[in-house]
Design a protein around this motif. Structure first.
Motif, PDB file in Angstrom:
ATOM      1  N   MET A  30       0.847  -1.197   0.000  1.00 17.82           N
ATOM      2  CA  MET A  30       0.000   0.000   0.000  1.00 17.82           C
ATOM      3  C   MET A  30       0.881   1.244   0.000  1.00 17.82           C
ATOM      4  O   MET A  30       1.870   1.274   0.707  1.00 17.82           O
ATOM      5  N   GLU A  46       0.014   7.394   0.912  1.00 15.85           N
ATOM      6  CA  GLU A  46      -1.238   8.159   1.006  1.00 15.85           C
ATOM      7  C   GLU A  46      -2.404   7.250   1.376  1.00 15.85           C
ATOM      8  O   GLU A  46      -3.289   7.633   2.148  1.00 15.85           O
ATOM      9  N   LYS A  47      -2.407   6.037   0.831  1.00 12.37           N
ATOM     10  CA  LYS A  47      -3.487   5.094   1.154  1.00 12.37           C
ATOM     11  C   LYS A  47      -3.432   4.700   2.623  1.00 12.37           C
ATOM     12  O   LYS A  47      -4.453   4.601   3.298  1.00 12.37           O
ATOM     13  N   LYS A  66      -4.700   7.559   4.722  1.00 15.68           N
ATOM     14  CA  LYS A  66      -6.161   7.648   4.636  1.00 15.68           C
ATOM     15  C   LYS A  66      -6.802   6.548   5.485  1.00 15.68           C
ATOM     16  O   LYS A  66      -7.736   6.795   6.256  1.00 15.68           O
ATOM     17  N   TYR A  67      -6.250   5.342   5.377  1.00 12.31           N
ATOM     18  CA  TYR A  67      -6.775   4.199   6.127  1.00 12.31           C
ATOM     19  C   TYR A  67      -6.718   4.451   7.640  1.00 12.31           C
ATOM     20  O   TYR A  67      -7.682   4.234   8.378  1.00 12.31           O
TER      21      TYR A  67
END
Lengths: 336, 353
Positions: B1, B4-5, B8-9
């Motif tokens: 991942m 940024e992901k 966000k998560y």
């Protein structure tokens, strides 16, 4: 002849040995008409608003990569005058010499002091030499005098919301250079000690409405800006990624667990200027050989719920926010 | 991942509250420096654990160093962090002010030239640390023995991570996952945490020390906890620091430590004696020990000090009644406020709340 010996208690006697020392080491280097009169005090011209500062220099080693205690004491003193917008004019030097100091080393320091004074445009107008028991050490106390031009008002409390915060180059160089010498760690890092007159003159004469100037010395950028935030009652917000730190200093700090934001310089300033003049101010700083690494690193904000009065906040490259405080204790290396 | 992901998560996580302990003091510092708490959902809480070697050293150890440095013909050699740690009556720094001989160094190996120059003085090295530092002390012992040096001794306070984590979990700590110490794992290997993960059914993520490395490991822990709610096993060790950490670790360093140091019980400041959580010089090398074995007493200098509860993750530094009021880095009431790796110091100097 003298240049090859060592300092003994006799050199502090006030008698012939003292006279020889002053003649051969000090008078020849300074070549000042005021000093050469050998009066008990200097009488010099000047009028208007006077800026005065005093400082003592106790650094070891006496000579380090990028400078020595002689250059350092002039830079430290004139920079303090400059930070109030003063034009430095005069400097006095009190030398405390320890027995066993190599006179050739003293001569080297004094020559460097004189050269830096010429560069900074200040005249050495009074001096003193004392000798104490000891182990070859050397301490210098200085007083600097300057004159503040009409209309100049540069002070810690002057920052206004919206202003830009600038620094004139990379952080931590002097502190890292001294620490490397003391720890006998081989590095490329050089002290940045330098007089900042050209930069300050450039800003003031260039029409920049400078609110605040601070030289970033002991305590480093974090301490200096936290003090300015408190003095002005505003919140200072920095962008971590914009703060210049050389790769060598960054690695050195990483190795020892130190934070470049709390490492002192001796030739860098922080400036607060109106946002619309930030670009112009940056160009002026970069024009000086000592300001080529200048950068805009943040801005001043009105106090609010998320940015309280007197706080120093730093946005991290990840998007987080770190609150900074003044340096706590000494920057000791970590152990694991 | 990608980063940024992960960000966000972690920001949008909305499940049950998760308490994740960062065991290592360097992680505590890195979390504050990167402003990581502000990047997480308020359902994820980071708790600082007992991972600063200075902070967990009991007061009797400091007292012994003070006694040694005030003994004629003896010089204590130490890292800087230990200087200001309060003993039961004073710190080493105060003892030095009273004429005690204390020398601060940056590497244990600096003791050799000192000892060479002054053969009549006995130099006692304050050997404090976790698995990360122990191999250096083992090298030091080897050199002392090989060179037949008679005037260097060690006062050890060596601690190991799995023992103390086991103690916390056994005591019912309310923790759902561990950010496992990256530097320790370089030496021990990630497998050192496998028995704990299995025993308590908790995820362990070995992490590096940059912001993105820490976020990636936190992401791994949160994801494992979410999967566990769907029935998957949570008790596993993940390696998010594969550039330097292997499952086996540095076996040469492990062997070197084993050769000179035996596993022992150890007293942790505020937590008492923990079985098998320390290392001490083996019996055959006891002649090099400056009296480490009987340092079991632990004394609070301020009855209100909550370092013990902070170290166990039961209290945030900012919840201690002394924090920021009478206890500051300049006037520390407990060890956690002294070391730059201490939880209280980090919370104080970064205003972490």
């Amino acid at each position: 002849m003298l240049q090859s010996g060592m300092i003994t208690m006799e050199h502090g006697s006030g008698g012939q040995a003292t006279g020889e020392l002053i003649g051969e080491v000090f008078a020849s280097a300074f070549d000042s008409e005021v000093l050469n009169r050998m009066e008990d005090s200097a009488v010099v011209p000047g009028s208007g608003r006077i800026a005065v500062t005093t400082d003592s220099f106790v650094v070891t080693p006496l000579v380090f990569r990028g400078g020595d205690i002689g250059r350092l004491c002039v830079c430290g003193t004139v920079n303090d005058l400059l930070m109030r917008g003063a034009v430095p004019r005069y400097i006095t030097c009190g030398f405390i010499l320890e027995e066993g100091l190599e006179i050739s080393l003293l001569g080297q320091v004094v020559k460097s002091l004189a050269k830096t004074a010429r560069e900074a445009g200040v005249e050495v107008i009074a001096g003193d030499t004392k000798v104490v028991e000891g182990n070859g050490g050397l301490y210098i106390n200085t007083t600097g005098v300057g004159f503040v031009p009409e209309g100049v008002d540069i002070a810690a409390a002057n920052a206004k919301a919206g202003d830009a915060i600038l620094v004139s180059g990379t952080m931590g160089d002097h502190h890292a250079a001294i620490l490397a010498e003391r720890l006998q760690i081989q590095t490329e890092i050089e002290s940045d000690c330098a007089p900042l007159g050209e930069m300050v003159r450039g800003l003031v004469e260039g029409g920049i409405r400078v609110r605040t100037l601070r030289d970033i010395t002991r305590g480093g950028l974090g301490t200096v800006l936290k003090e300015l935030a408190e003095a002005s009652g505003k919140c200072f917000v920095l962008e971590e990624s914009a703060i210049p730190v050389s790769a060598a200093v960054r690695d050195f700090c990483g190795l020892l667990g130190l934070d470049p934001l709390y490492m002192g310089n001796e030739g860098k300033l922080a400036a607060v200027v109106p946002a619309e003049q930030a670009g112009e101010a940056l160009e002026i700083l970069r024009r000086s050989p000592y300001g080529s690494g200048a950068a805009v690193i943040g801005r001043v904000e009105e106090a609010s719920e998320n940015a309280k009065a007197g706080e120093l906040l730093m946005k991290t490259p990840l998007g987080g926010v770190r609150k900074l405080t003044i340096l706590q204790g000494e920057g000791l290396p970590r152990i694991c | 991942m990608d980063l940024e992901k992960i960000k966000k998560y972690l920001k949008e996580y909305s499940g049950p509250e998760l308490k994740i302990m960062e065991v290592c003091g360097s992680h505590t510092g890195a979390i504050a420096k990167n402003g990581i708490p502000g990047l997480l959902s308020d359902r994820i809480r980071l708790i600082s654990g007992p991972g600063c070697p200075v902070c967990v050293t009991p007061s009797s150890y400091i007292d012994r160093l003070i006694q040694l440095c005030l003994t004629p013909g003896t010089c204590v050699v130490t890292f800087g962090d230990l200087m200001r740690v309060p003993g039961s009556r004073m710190s080493l720094q105060q003892a030095a002010g009273m004429g005690g001989r204390v020398k601060m160094v940056y590497s244990p190996m600096d003791v050799f030239p000192l000892a060479g120059r002054e053969p009549e003085t006995c130099f006692v090295f304050a050997a404090v640390g976790f698995e990360t530092t122990a191999p250096v002390y083992a090298l030091m012992v080897r050199e002392i023995l090989e060179e037949g040096i008679g005037n260097i001794k060690l006062l050890t306070a060596l601690r190991t991570m799995p023992g103390i984590i086991d103690r916390m979990c056994a005591a019912g700590a309310d923790i759902q996952g561990f950010l496992a110490p990256g530097h320790v794992a370089v030496v021990t290997g990630s497998r050192a945490f496998e028995p704990l993960a299995a025993k308590y059914g908790l995820p362990f993520a070995v992490a590096g020390f940059t912001g993105p490395q820490i976020l990636a490991a936190l992401g791994g822990i949160v994801r494992t906890c979410e999967e566990a709610r769907k029935g998957k096993a949570a008790g596993r060790v993940m390696n998010f620091y594969p550039s330097v950490v292997t499952r086996e670790g540095n076996e040469e360093a492990q062997a070197l430590v084993d050769r000179y140091f035996a596993v022992s019980d150890a007293v942790w400041r505020g937590m008492g004696n923990v079985t098998g959580s320390g290392r001490i010089l083996r019996e055959e090398y006891a002649g090099l020990d400056a009296g480490s074995a009987d340092l079991t007493e632990d004394h609070k200098i301020n009855a209100g000090c909550c370092c013990d509860r902070v170290l166990m993750g039961k209290m945030r530094p900012s919840e201690c009644p002394l924090f920021q009021k009478v206890c500051t880095p300049l006037h520390p009431q407990g060890a956690c406020m002294v070391s730059t790796e201490g939880s209280c110091y980090t919370y104080y100097s970064n205003h972490r709340e």
